[in-house]
Design an enzyme around this catalytic site. Structure first.
Site, mmCIF file in Angstrom:
data_model
loop_
_atom_site.group_PDB
_atom_site.id
_atom_site.type_symbol
_atom_site.label_atom_id
_atom_site.label_comp_id
_atom_site.label_asym_id
_atom_site.label_seq_id
_atom_site.Cartn_x
_atom_site.Cartn_y
_atom_site.Cartn_z
ATOM 1 N N HIS A 279 -9.836 -5.376 10.420
ATOM 2 C CA HIS A 279 -10.536 -5.199 9.156
ATOM 3 C C HIS A 279 -11.892 -4.552 9.373
ATOM 4 O O HIS A 279 -12.765 -4.655 8.521
ATOM 5 C CB HIS A 279 -10.737 -6.558 8.471
ATOM 6 C CG HIS A 279 -9.463 -7.156 7.962
ATOM 7 N ND1 HIS A 279 -8.242 -6.827 8.432
ATOM 8 C CD2 HIS A 279 -9.239 -8.069 7.004
ATOM 9 C CE1 HIS A 279 -7.309 -7.514 7.813
ATOM 10 N NE2 HIS A 279 -7.881 -8.284 6.930
ATOM 11 N N GLU B 200 0.810 -1.224 0.000
ATOM 12 C CA GLU B 200 0.000 0.000 0.000
ATOM 13 C C GLU B 200 0.835 1.262 0.000
ATOM 14 O O GLU B 200 0.537 2.217 -0.717
ATOM 15 C CB GLU B 200 -0.917 0.030 1.229
ATOM 16 C CG GLU B 200 -2.159 -0.819 1.117
ATOM 17 C CD GLU B 200 -1.864 -2.291 1.289
ATOM 18 O OE1 GLU B 200 -0.732 -2.611 1.708
ATOM 19 O OE2 GLU B 200 -2.736 -3.110 1.005
#
Lengths: 170, 408
Positions: free
Chosen positions: B213, B144
Site C-alpha cells: 500500500h 478493479e
C-alpha cells in the site's frame, strides 16, 4: 442484511470448477470441525480438493482506518457479537455438558491476559530491526544495485546522525 | 491534447511582478531545445496563447490563471488581484474541481469503491452522490479490473468517467485495462474511439501502510503509450489539474499522495484550469535546479530553507507533468543553473527520475557542469517498520548534502 451476490454465494462456484463444495455455519465450531475433518479425509484418500464456504459475520471494523458504524447499525453488530459469537456458543455447549464452569472461565481469562501482557512487554524490549533488514530478503542474495544502495544509505546516516531515528541498530 | 511547443522570441512585457511566466520568457533562447521541437509558440494558459500584452487580471470567469499561488500575494500584477479567494484542504480542492466539472458537463461521472454512499475513503467525493445520484457517482464492488474496464467502455461510448482507485496499488489489478484498453484503443481503433477517462487515486509512501500500500505506480505506468500522467501537490494545482484532466480527451492518470490530502491553501474564487503538460516553478534560483513532484516537493522546500541559510540559491521546480515532461521549463532552468538534482519517491530503478535523467542528458548535455544527481528510494519493498520506512524515503538532509556536493 443485504446480500451482495446476485448468485448464491461462493459454494456454487466450486461446482463450476468441478470441486465438491459444502456450505457450513462458520460460527458453529462443531460443524466446522466435522466438515473440515471429513473434507480432509476425502482430500487425502481420494486426492481431490474440497471447497468449504464458512458463513460468518465480521464484527470488527475493516481496518484501523474504518468506522463501520457509518454503514451498519450498532444493534446489528451487537447482535452478531453476542447471539452468534462462535466462542460464546461453544462455551455454552461445554457448560451444558458439564465440562466447563464460570470459575474456570474466569481463571482462564486472567491467565490469558497475563500471558499476552508478558508477550507485549517482551516484544517492546526487543531491539528494532537493523538497517540491513531493509535489504535482506528482497532477493535470496544482495545484487549489486542493492549493495550499492545499502552502502550509500549507511554513509548518509553516518554523515547526518541527527536527522534519522536514534537508538536504531545500524 | 495541448502539446508543448517551444517558445521563440514571443515579445514579452517584462513586468516588475514576480510572475514566473515572464521570467521563463526572459530566459528562453531562440535555439531549439531539441531537434524535434522547433519554431513554435508556447501554449501556457491551457490553450490561450501568451501574447505580449497578456493581462493577468482575474476579472472574467473563464480567465485561465497559471501560477497564482507561486506568485506572492502582495505583487500587484501577477495575482488574481481583487478577490482574496477561499481557503481549503487539498481533498476539498479536488472535490471542488470535480464538482465544477460535473456541473458543467452532464457526461462527467465518477466510479470507484466507496465513492458514493461513504463519500470516498479520502472524502474527495463527499456529498456528490447525494447531489448527483447513485448512478452518476457509482459505488463499485472490489473489482478493479472490472470497474476500470467498465469505465473505459463507458468512455468509449460517450461518457467522461473518473475512475478512483482507493489506493494506486490496487490499480495494478487493472493494469491490463489501463495498458491495453485505456492506452491503446484510440490507436488500435484508428481514432474511432476516444477514451476521455481520468484515473486517479492516492499513492506514495504513507505512515506504515506496508509494502503493497506504499507503491509509486507512476514508475510502472510511465511506459504505457497513449496516456498522460500528472501529479498534484498543492490544493491549487490539485483543482486545476483535476479540471484539466477531466476536460482532456485523452486518458489521464492523476497521482495524488496519501499524506498530502490535508494540506491547506488559499485558492482563487474564479474558475481556473491548469495546463496538463506544464511544470510549476516553486522557487526561482541561480545555483542548482531541483526537480521534484508530489510529496517530495515539501522535503525539497524544507531542504531549501537550510540551503538558503548556507548561502545557496536553489531553483525548485515541481515537474507536475510526469508524462510528457515539460522539457521547456526544465531546459530553461538548466541553461541558467547548469546543475540538476532530481528528488523523487520512486525507486532508483526505472522510476520517473531515471527517465528524467535520460531525457535531460539527451537534450541538455552541453549545458551541464556536473553529472545529474538523482535521489530516490531504494529498490526494496517499503518496510513496515517505521524506522526502516523513514530511511527508505529521501529526507531533507540528504537533499542538502546532494546540493552541496553538486555545487562544489
Amino acid at each position: 442484511m443485504v446480500c451482495i451476490w446476485a448468485g448464491d454465494g461462493i459454494v456454487v462456484k466450486g461446482q463450476a470448477y468441478g470441486i465438491s463444495s459444502i456450505r457450513v455455519d462458520g460460527n458453529d465450531a462443531l460443524a466446522i470441525y466435522n466438515a473440515v475433518r471429513n473434507a480432509r479425509q476425502i482430500a487425502i484418500n481420494e486426492q481431490r480438493p474440497i471447497l468449504i464456504e464458512a458463513m460468518t459475520y465480521r464484527v470488527s471494523h475493516h481496518s484501523t482506518s474504518d468506522d463501520s458504524t457509518k454503514y451498519r447499525s450498532t444493534d446489528e453488530i451487537e447482535h452478531w457479537k453476542t447471539m452468534h459469537s462462535p466462542v460464546t456458543r461453544f462455551l455454552k455447549w461445554l457448560e451444558r455438558k458439564g465440562w466447563w464452569s464460570d470459575s474456570e472461565e474466569a481463571k482462564l481469562h486472567v491467565e490469558a491476559k497475563k500471558e499476552v501482557k508478558q508477550a507485549i512487554d517482551e516484544a517492546e524490549r526487543e531491539e528494532m530491526p537493523p538497517l540491513g533488514d531493509m535489504f535482506t530478503d528482497v532477493y535470496d542474495e544482495l545484487p549489486s544495485n542493492l549493495m550499492e544502495q545499502e552502502i550509500s544509505l549507511r554513509e548518509t546516516i553516518q554523515r547526518h546522525p541527527n536527522d534519522f531515528p536514534k537508538n536504531m541498530p545500524i | 491534447m495541448a502539446s508543448i511547443f517551444q517558445g521563440i522570441g514571443a515579445a514579452t512585457s517584462i513586468s516588475s511582478s514576480a510572475s514566473f511566466d515572464t521570467m521563463k520568457l526572459q530566459f528562453s533562447s531562440p535555439r531549439s531545445i531539441s531537434g524535434k521541437k522547433a519554431n513554435c509558440v508556447v501554449m501556457r494558459s491551457g490553450g490561450a496563447k501568451m501574447d505580449s500584452g497578456s493581462s493577468r487580471n482575474g476579472g472574467r470567469a473563464d480567465q485561465l490563471v497559471t501560477n497564482a499561488v507561486a506568485a506572492k500575494a502582495d505583487t500587484p500584477a501577477a495575482s488574481t488581484a481583487s478577490k482574496p479567494g477561499h481557503e481549503l484542504l487539498l481533498f476539498e480542492a479536488l472535490r471542488e474541481g470535480l464538482e465544477e466539472e460535473m456541473e458543467r458537463d452532464a457526461r462527467v461521472c465518477v466510479m470507484g469503491e466507496d465513492v458514493g454512499h461513504y463519500g470516498g475513503s479520502y472524502k474527495v467525493t463527499r456529498g456528490l452522490a447525494e447531489k448527483y445520484g447513485d448512478l452518476r457517482v457509482l459505488d463499485t464492488p472490489i473489482a478493479e479490473n472490472s470497474f476500470t474496464g467498465m469505465g473505459i467502455g463507458a468512455a468509449m461510448t460517450g461518457l467522461r468517467p473518473i475512475i478512483e482507485g482507493m489506493n494506486m496499488g490496487f490499480l495494478l489489478l487493472a493494469f491490463n485495462q489501463i495498458s491495453n484498453n485505456c492506452g491503446m484503443l484510440h490507436y488500435t481503433s484508428g481514432g474511432q474511439f476516444k477514451i476521455p477517462v481520468v484515473i486517479r487515486g492516492p499513492g506514495g509512501v504513507g505512515r506504515q501502510l506496508g509494502a503493497e500500500h506504499s507503491q509509486r505506480l507512476e514508475s510502472y505506468f510511465q511506459s504505457i503509450p497513449g496516456i498522460q500522467m500528472v501529479a498534484c501537490s498543492t490544493p491549487y494545482n490539485a483543482k486545476g489539474l483535476m479540471k484539466a484532466a477531466i476536460r482532456s480527451d485523452n486518458p489521464v492518470i492523476l497521482f495524488e499522495h496519501v499524506l498530502l490530502y490535508n494540506l491547506k491553501e488559499r485558492i482563487p474564487d474564479e474558475e481556473y484550469v491548469l495546463n496538463l503538460e506544464e511544470a510549476e516553478m516553486v522557487r526561482p534560483g541561480e545555483h542548482v535546479t531541483i526537480l521534484t513532484y508530489s510529496r517530495m516537493r515539501y522535503h525539497v522546500m524544507q531542504a531549501a530553507k537550510t540551503l538558503v541559510n548556507k548561502g545557496y540559491d536553489p531553483e525548485v521546480i515541481d515537474i507536475r507533468s510526469l508524462k510528457p515532461f515539460d522539457l521547456y521549463t526544465i531546459g530553461n532552468s538548466i541553461k541558467k543553473t547548469h546543475r540538476v538534482l532530481i528528488v523523487e519517491e520512486c525507486m532508483r530503478t526505472g522510476g520517473i527520475g531515471a527517465s528524467l535523467t535520460a531525457a535531460i542528458t539527451e537534450n541538455f548535455h552541453d549545458y551541464l557542469d556536473a553529472p545529474i544527481m538523482c535521489l530516490s528510494s531504494q529498490d526494496v519493498p517499503t518496510p513496515y517498520a517505521g524506522t526502516l520506512e523513514e530511511w527508505t524515503v529521501v529526507q531533507p538532509p540528504q537533499i542538502v548534502a546532494a546540493v552541496e556536493q553538486l555545487c562544489r
